[in-house]
Design an enzyme around this catalytic site. Sequence first.
Site, PDB file in Angstrom:
ATOM      1  CD  GLU A  42      -1.019   0.580  -5.135  1.00  0.00           C
ATOM      2  OE1 GLU A  42      -1.985  -0.148  -5.392  1.00  0.00           O
ATOM      3  OE2 GLU A  42      -1.105   1.825  -5.030  1.00  0.00           O
ATOM      4  CE  LYS A 129      -5.511  -1.159  -3.945  1.00  0.00           C
ATOM      5  NZ  LYS A 129      -4.974  -0.331  -5.048  1.00  0.00           N
ATOM      6  CB  CYS A 163      -3.590   2.461  -2.953  1.00  0.00           C
ATOM      7  SG  CYS A 163      -3.718   3.869  -4.098  1.00  0.00           S
TER       8      CYS A 163
END
Length: 306
Positions: A42, A129, A163
């Site tokens: 990430e 995200k 994540c």
Amino acid sequence: MHTVAVVQAGSVPFDAEASVDKAIARLREAAGNGAELVVFPEAFIGGYPKGSTFGAPVGMRTEQGRAQFQRYFDGAVAVDGPEMGKLAEAAREVGAFVVIGIIERSGNTLYCTAVMVDPELGVVGAHRKLMPTGTERMIWGFGDGSTLDTMDTPFGRVGSVICWENYMPLLRQAMYAKGVELYCAPTVDDRPTWTATMTHIALEGRTHVLSACQFITKSEFPDDHPFDEELPYGETAIRGGSVIIAPTGEVLAGPVYEEETILYADIDLGAKTRSHLDFDPVGHYARPDVFELRVDTRAKGSVSFE
């Protein structure tokens, strides 16, 4: 069998060009060892400013925080920009598919994005995200359902979940329904519990899971980068924990902590098919008469000109 690789390394914070050069070096190393798919952590390009509050306590903003945001903004990249073009050219040269976390600049907003790069076609997917975690929401915008990209490759269908999105059960279910076979999880979560999460997802989705986490120390950040809180691992800002897991839950590589490395594994796509004998979360083990998930995949722009 297909060889895949997970790169555990730190970005060059706020320096997109240097981060791209580092990514290309690791990509060439992994491809030289036979990797057909290479997964990076990430925010590898752009950086993850761990420990900083950007001068934004509740009800206040500081000029120092705004200046820090400008540096972060200036170090971000566009999906169709020259930095990603340079990485795509390197992927073409070595013949490997790449998944890499970037800080994406779009207009005046930053997004935490996972980009998929095909060696023949260039950038073929970009997942923003959906739910930045905690104070990430101060510096990153929210993605929408239009970027839940998965892509067919010669070694299986690739998708990416970033994540703590991996703690969103409905998002995982959507990815399973998209037929993901190589579930890529770029992250900066370096807790020991992360491996348990990845193992659960491998078993739940009956999918290969490839999780890449940064390893970076405080010394890699600029001298004036503010670490506003004491970090849990001292001089180590993000300590790694990258891992590759089979659909059976078997750990094929990792987890590794406290060093830069590249993890490799040979993937047997038939293992996914065989594992569905007794479990398919979107098929014979689902109960659509009781549960239903609807996913809105329309892009959500704030302004529409007609």
